[in-house]
Write a protein that holds these residues in place. Structure first.
Motif, PDB file in Angstrom:
ATOM      1  N   ASP A  36      -1.897  16.862  -9.442  1.00  0.00           N
ATOM      2  CA  ASP A  36      -2.342  17.772 -10.486  1.00  0.00           C
ATOM      3  C   ASP A  36      -2.101  17.108 -11.841  1.00  0.00           C
ATOM      4  N   LEU A  37      -2.731  17.623 -12.869  1.00  0.00           N
ATOM      5  CA  LEU A  37      -2.684  16.991 -14.184  1.00  0.00           C
ATOM      6  C   LEU A  37      -1.267  16.835 -14.743  1.00  0.00           C
ATOM      7  N   ASN A  38      -0.365  17.743 -14.412  1.00  0.00           N
ATOM      8  CA  ASN A  38       0.957  17.726 -15.050  1.00  0.00           C
ATOM      9  C   ASN A  38       2.030  16.966 -14.266  1.00  0.00           C
ATOM     10  N   VAL A  39       1.658  16.299 -13.149  1.00  0.00           N
ATOM     11  CA  VAL A  39       2.653  15.619 -12.324  1.00  0.00           C
ATOM     12  C   VAL A  39       2.326  14.132 -12.216  1.00  0.00           C
ATOM     13  N   GLY A  40       3.232  13.295 -12.695  1.00  0.00           N
ATOM     14  CA  GLY A  40       3.043  11.852 -12.620  1.00  0.00           C
ATOM     15  C   GLY A  40       3.246  11.314 -11.218  1.00  0.00           C
ATOM     16  N   ARG A  41       2.628  10.181 -10.951  1.00  0.00           N
ATOM     17  CA  ARG A  41       2.738   9.565  -9.614  1.00  0.00           C
ATOM     18  C   ARG A  41       3.938   8.635  -9.545  1.00  0.00           C
ATOM     19  N   ASN A  42       4.235   8.158  -8.345  1.00  0.00           N
ATOM     20  CA  ASN A  42       5.362   7.268  -8.091  1.00  0.00           C
ATOM     21  C   ASN A  42       4.811   5.875  -7.798  1.00  0.00           C
ATOM     22  N   VAL A  43       4.960   4.950  -8.732  1.00  0.00           N
ATOM     23  CA  VAL A  43       4.415   3.598  -8.592  1.00  0.00           C
ATOM     24  C   VAL A  43       5.099   2.855  -7.453  1.00  0.00           C
ATOM     25  N   GLU A  44       6.377   3.106  -7.248  1.00  0.00           N
ATOM     26  CA  GLU A  44       7.096   2.473  -6.133  1.00  0.00           C
ATOM     27  C   GLU A  44       6.449   2.854  -4.801  1.00  0.00           C
ATOM     28  N   ASP A  45       6.018   4.101  -4.666  1.00  0.00           N
ATOM     29  CA  ASP A  45       5.387   4.510  -3.421  1.00  0.00           C
ATOM     30  C   ASP A  45       3.996   3.891  -3.263  1.00  0.00           C
ATOM     31  N   VAL A  46       3.295   3.661  -4.366  1.00  0.00           N
ATOM     32  CA  VAL A  46       2.007   2.967  -4.294  1.00  0.00           C
ATOM     33  C   VAL A  46       2.229   1.562  -3.735  1.00  0.00           C
ATOM     34  N   LEU A  47       3.265   0.880  -4.197  1.00  0.00           N
ATOM     35  CA  LEU A  47       3.609  -0.442  -3.670  1.00  0.00           C
ATOM     36  C   LEU A  47       3.982  -0.366  -2.188  1.00  0.00           C
ATOM     37  N   ARG A  48       4.746   0.654  -1.811  1.00  0.00           N
ATOM     38  CA  ARG A  48       5.149   0.822  -0.413  1.00  0.00           C
ATOM     39  C   ARG A  48       3.928   0.989   0.489  1.00  0.00           C
ATOM     40  N   VAL A  49       2.981   1.821   0.074  1.00  0.00           N
ATOM     41  CA  VAL A  49       1.774   2.040   0.874  1.00  0.00           C
ATOM     42  C   VAL A  49       0.937   0.761   0.937  1.00  0.00           C
ATOM     43  N   LEU A  50       0.816   0.048  -0.185  1.00  0.00           N
ATOM     44  CA  LEU A  50       0.090  -1.222  -0.186  1.00  0.00           C
ATOM     45  C   LEU A  50       0.732  -2.198   0.802  1.00  0.00           C
ATOM     46  N   ASP A  51       2.056  -2.299   0.766  1.00  0.00           N
ATOM     47  CA  ASP A  51       2.758  -3.169   1.718  1.00  0.00           C
ATOM     48  C   ASP A  51       2.433  -2.775   3.155  1.00  0.00           C
ATOM     49  N   ALA A  52       2.474  -1.495   3.445  1.00  0.00           N
ATOM     50  CA  ALA A  52       2.207  -1.017   4.802  1.00  0.00           C
ATOM     51  C   ALA A  52       0.775  -1.342   5.223  1.00  0.00           C
ATOM     52  N   LEU A  53      -0.169  -1.109   4.344  1.00  0.00           N
ATOM     53  CA  LEU A  53      -1.568  -1.411   4.667  1.00  0.00           C
ATOM     54  C   LEU A  53      -1.764  -2.897   4.924  1.00  0.00           C
ATOM     55  N   GLN A  54      -1.089  -3.720   4.170  1.00  0.00           N
ATOM     56  CA  GLN A  54      -1.260  -5.155   4.313  1.00  0.00           C
ATOM     57  C   GLN A  54      -0.615  -5.713   5.579  1.00  0.00           C
ATOM     58  N   THR A  55       0.265  -4.961   6.229  1.00  0.00           N
ATOM     59  CA  THR A  55       0.826  -5.434   7.494  1.00  0.00           C
ATOM     60  C   THR A  55      -0.205  -5.357   8.611  1.00  0.00           C
ATOM     61  N   ASP A  56      -1.139  -4.408   8.497  1.00  0.00           N
ATOM     62  CA  ASP A  56      -2.115  -4.130   9.549  1.00  0.00           C
ATOM     63  C   ASP A  56      -1.400  -3.758  10.857  1.00  0.00           C
ATOM     64  N   GLU A  57      -0.224  -3.179  10.723  1.00  0.00           N
ATOM     65  CA  GLU A  57       0.609  -2.749  11.852  1.00  0.00           C
ATOM     66  C   GLU A  57       0.814  -1.240  11.758  1.00  0.00           C
ATOM     67  N   LEU A  58       1.484  -0.685  12.764  1.00  0.00           N
ATOM     68  CA  LEU A  58       1.867   0.730  12.748  1.00  0.00           C
ATOM     69  C   LEU A  58       3.175   0.849  11.980  1.00  0.00           C
ATOM     70  N   CYS A  59       3.167   1.575  10.878  1.00  0.00           N
ATOM     71  CA  CYS A  59       4.348   1.712  10.026  1.00  0.00           C
ATOM     72  C   CYS A  59       4.850   3.149  10.099  1.00  0.00           C
ATOM     73  N   PRO A  60       6.113   3.344  10.496  1.00  0.00           N
ATOM     74  CA  PRO A  60       6.639   4.698  10.621  1.00  0.00           C
ATOM     75  C   PRO A  60       6.898   5.354   9.258  1.00  0.00           C
ATOM     76  N   CYS A  61       7.205   6.619   9.321  1.00  0.00           N
ATOM     77  CA  CYS A  61       7.553   7.403   8.143  1.00  0.00           C
ATOM     78  C   CYS A  61       8.655   6.697   7.354  1.00  0.00           C
ATOM     79  N   ASN A  62       8.504   6.665   6.049  1.00  0.00           N
ATOM     80  CA  ASN A  62       9.473   6.067   5.128  1.00  0.00           C
ATOM     81  C   ASN A  62       9.646   4.564   5.293  1.00  0.00           C
TER      82      ASN A  62
END
Length: 179
Positions: free
Chosen positions: A142-168
């Motif tokens: 929503d407009l009033n809530v900023g995102r978490n850049v660290e989590d964007v990096l975490r998701v990018l890392d997970a996607l780049q593994t091309d593996e199954l990545c568990p929660c957290n």
């Protein structure tokens, strides 16, 4: 709204790429960073309160994205002149190392499906796009809530593994194996 598996829409936008006189602006397209991962994040408006905290943090973490062969692209519906004025006036934005796209006609925001229905500005959306311009992750706040850049990096890392990545899961941890 576009989602995982959709292609990044075509675009050709003016962007602020620096503060050097006569070299402030450059046209950026969907093909400008061919072969790279892209992290496209949109913010509602220049000269606001939450937005500069996000832009500054993406700037501080730009090296981390570059180390992952990812190009950060920021965008809002403001003009490239507004972006330049904001960068010149806000100390945390002066040295941003990534392009600030001006989606003034709202074409990209509309094509992505992230234009706020009442206010006509971009929602706080983040798209992680693979080197073939396929969207692999989407998050929208929503407009009033900023995102978490660290989590964007975490998701990018997970996607780049091309593996199954568990929660957290974080980079360096074991991925899952199919039994």
């Amino acid at each position: 709204m576009l989602t995982v598996g959709d292609k990044l829409p075509t675009f050709d936008l003016q962007a602020v790429v620096g503060l050097e006189k006569g070299r402030e602006f450059q046209a950026i397209t969907h093909e400008s960073f061919a072969g790279k991962w892209k992290v496209l994040f949109l913010w509602p408006m220049d000269f606001t309160f939450v937005c500069p905290t996000e832009l500054a943090e993406f700037g501080r973490r730009n090296r981390d994205f570059a180390d992952r062969d990812a190009q950060v692209l920021g965008a809002s519906t403001d003009t490239h002149y507004s972006h330049l004025a904001w960068r010149n006036s806000h100390p945390d934005l002066k040295d941003l190392p990534y392009p600030m796209l001006a989606d003034t006609k709202r074409e990209l925001s509309t094509a992505l499906g992230v234009l706020h229905k009442q206010d006509g500005v971009a929602l706080r959306a983040t798209f992680i796009v693979d080197p073939e311009n396929v969207i692999r992750h989407v998050s929208v706040n929503d407009l009033n809530v900023g995102r978490n850049v660290e989590d964007v990096l975490r998701v990018l890392d997970a996607l780049q593994t091309d593996e199954l990545c568990p929660c957290n899961w974080t980079k360096g941890q074991a991925t899952l194996e199919v039994a």
